[in-house]
Design an enzyme around this catalytic site. Structure first.
Site, mmCIF file in Angstrom:
data_model
loop_
_atom_site.group_PDB
_atom_site.id
_atom_site.type_symbol
_atom_site.label_atom_id
_atom_site.label_comp_id
_atom_site.label_asym_id
_atom_site.label_seq_id
_atom_site.Cartn_x
_atom_site.Cartn_y
_atom_site.Cartn_z
ATOM 1 N N GLU A 204 0.810 -1.215 0.000
ATOM 2 C CA GLU A 204 0.000 0.000 0.000
ATOM 3 C C GLU A 204 0.844 1.266 0.000
ATOM 4 O O GLU A 204 0.346 2.356 0.257
ATOM 5 C CB GLU A 204 -0.958 -0.023 1.189
ATOM 6 C CG GLU A 204 -1.925 -1.202 1.097
ATOM 7 C CD GLU A 204 -2.883 -1.290 2.265
ATOM 8 O OE1 GLU A 204 -2.824 -0.422 3.153
ATOM 9 O OE2 GLU A 204 -3.696 -2.231 2.280
ATOM 10 N N LYS A 349 -15.483 -1.783 2.623
ATOM 11 C CA LYS A 349 -14.758 -2.242 1.439
ATOM 12 C C LYS A 349 -15.789 -2.807 0.465
ATOM 13 O O LYS A 349 -16.424 -3.824 0.760
ATOM 14 C CB LYS A 349 -13.744 -3.321 1.803
ATOM 15 C CG LYS A 349 -12.584 -2.837 2.663
ATOM 16 C CD LYS A 349 -11.697 -4.000 3.080
ATOM 17 C CE LYS A 349 -10.461 -3.533 3.822
ATOM 18 N NZ LYS A 349 -9.668 -4.685 4.342
#
Length: 437
Positions: A204, A349
């Site tokens: 990330e 999500k």
């Protein structure tokens, strides 16, 4: 009329070089495209991401079955439907799959179609997606959780906890907050270099050095905040915020180091320490009393309801406790958590649940019960920036979309800059008001 004429899926690659699904939805007068993200540390209660399983092709991670499901079953069913009927489209997708976890057609197939339909509908309506979904009151830019230091499943190092994040809460605009995050990121890079530590980045975009302890990770982040010229807060039990620019957020991803047989949290990557649920909750209580922590995600394992309750009772009044693997963007699991009084926030999500409608339902349920919502990326991302639009559409107030590097992460941050510019004087950056602790 915006009738769906064609739904086309293809296999593309995500930020980790793994296949994922991209979907185009065409109507007589508009077009929408969406690419589906994928997680590394996934909850067992998530909707199923359909993979081909052929080890000879992409190590078994191909998604051609999901692509075929879109191009045949779903395309045939949606042809001729009004693209503006999002709820009906998503209902049809769920009925076509017919399983509780989307395992027949694949959540990756369903989500790509659902989001692409919303984008095509927004284009037909002449509106940006955030305005199409959220209406005239959608004007809140989210406070970012910026993942500047990685461990756990996101990095090949000796840090047990997955994400150490900064949250720029002491600013009046999103653009100023983003600048703060970028400057802290570069200060941290210089700090790591000065100590002879690696500045390689994880999935990330956060740095992933080998460190002496988990404590060293958070202490380095706090030091970098100061070196960038900003002020980190105090622990929340000591007043905490004041004139602070930055607070710390954590995602330990505790399910990843929880031994279900022993019922112990085991720090396998560092000290080997073993803690039971009560001890793990006390561990976080100690950290929250020592460091300027405003949010902890998945501080306990996904099915350790007792541990979650202990943790919530200990620090839930002053620290945001976010359920990711615990709730998996699922309204049923969230309702269970609300009933049990565990956590006070849900991570959202879109690929955990599989359709836009179900995603919005989870956010609405959270709001109605005093829980915050954090709109989130996955570790396997693409250039698709839909979650930035959803964050503003729902006035969620918080977004988690990685570090200040890697174009798949910056795509979301830059999209939010454009939205802030488009909103002009209407734009609202909540800062500390994004929290309810």
């Amino acid at each position: 009329m915006p009738l769906i004429t064609n739904v086309i899926a293809r296999q593309i690659l995500d930020s980790r070089g793994n296949p994922t699904v991209e979907v185009d939805v065409l109507t007589e007068s508009s077009f929408g495209r969406a690419a589906v993200p994928s997680g590394a540390s996934t909850g067992i209660h998530e909707a199923v991401e359909l993979r081909d399983g052929d080890r000879e092709v992409y190590l078994g991670k191909g998604v051609l079955k999901a692509v075929e499901n879109v191009n045949t079953v779903i395309n045939d069913a949606l042809e001729g439907m009004l693209v503006t009927e999002q709820t009906e489209i998503d209902k049809l997708l769920l009925s076509l799959d017919g399983t509780p976890n989307k395992s027949k057609l694949g959540a990756n197939a369903l989500l790509g179609v659902s989001l692409a339909c919303a984008k095509a509908a927004a284009e037909y309506s002449g509106l940006p997606l955030f305005r199409y979904i959220g209406g005239t009151l959608a004007n809140t830019l989210p406070v970012p959780m910026m993942n500047v230091l990685n461990g756990g499943a996101h990095a090949d190092n000796n840090v047990d906890f997955q994400e150490f994040m900064i949250m720029p809460i002491g600013f009046s605009s999103y653009s100023d907050a983003l600048r703060c995050g970028a400057e802290v990121f570069h200060a941290l890079k210089a700090l790591l270099k000065s100590k002879g530590l690696s500045t390689a980045v994880g999935d990330e975009g956060g740095f992933a050095p080998d460190l002496a302890s988990n404590e060293e990770a958070i202490e380095l982040v706090i030091e970098a905040v100061g070196k960038a010229g900003y002020k980190a807060g105090s622990p929340t039990n000591a007043g905490g915020l004041g004139d602070a620019h930055v607070m710390i957020a954590l995602d330990p991803a505790s399910s990843e180091f929880y031994d279900t047989d022993k019922k112990k949290y085991i720090f396998k990557k560092s000290s080997g320490q073993e803690l039971d649920s009560a001890e793990m909750a006390s561990y976080w209580e100690n950290w929250a009393g020592k460091y300027p922590i405003i949010s902890i995600e998945d501080g306990m394992a996904e099915d350790d309801w007792e541990g979650w309750k202990i943790l919530t009772d200990k620090i839930g009044s002053r620290v945001q406790l976010v359920g990711d693997d615990l709730f998996v963007t699922n309204s049923i699991r969230l309702a269970d958590g609300i009933e049990r009084k565990v956590g006070n926030s849900i991570l959202i999500k879109v690929n955990q649940i599989g359709t836009l409608t179900e995603t919005l339902q989870a956010i609405d349920l959270a709001k109605r019960n005093g829980y915050t919502s954090v709109i989130s990326h996955r570790s396997g991302e693409t250039e698709d920036s839909t979650i930035a639009q959803i964050a503003v559409a729902t006035n969620a107030g918080q977004i988690k979309t990685g570090s200040l590097s890697r174009s798949d992460r910056m795509a979301k941050y830059n999209e939010l800059l454009r939205i802030e510019e488009e909103l002009g004087d209407e734009a609202c950056y909540p800062g500390i008001r994004a929290f309810r602790v």
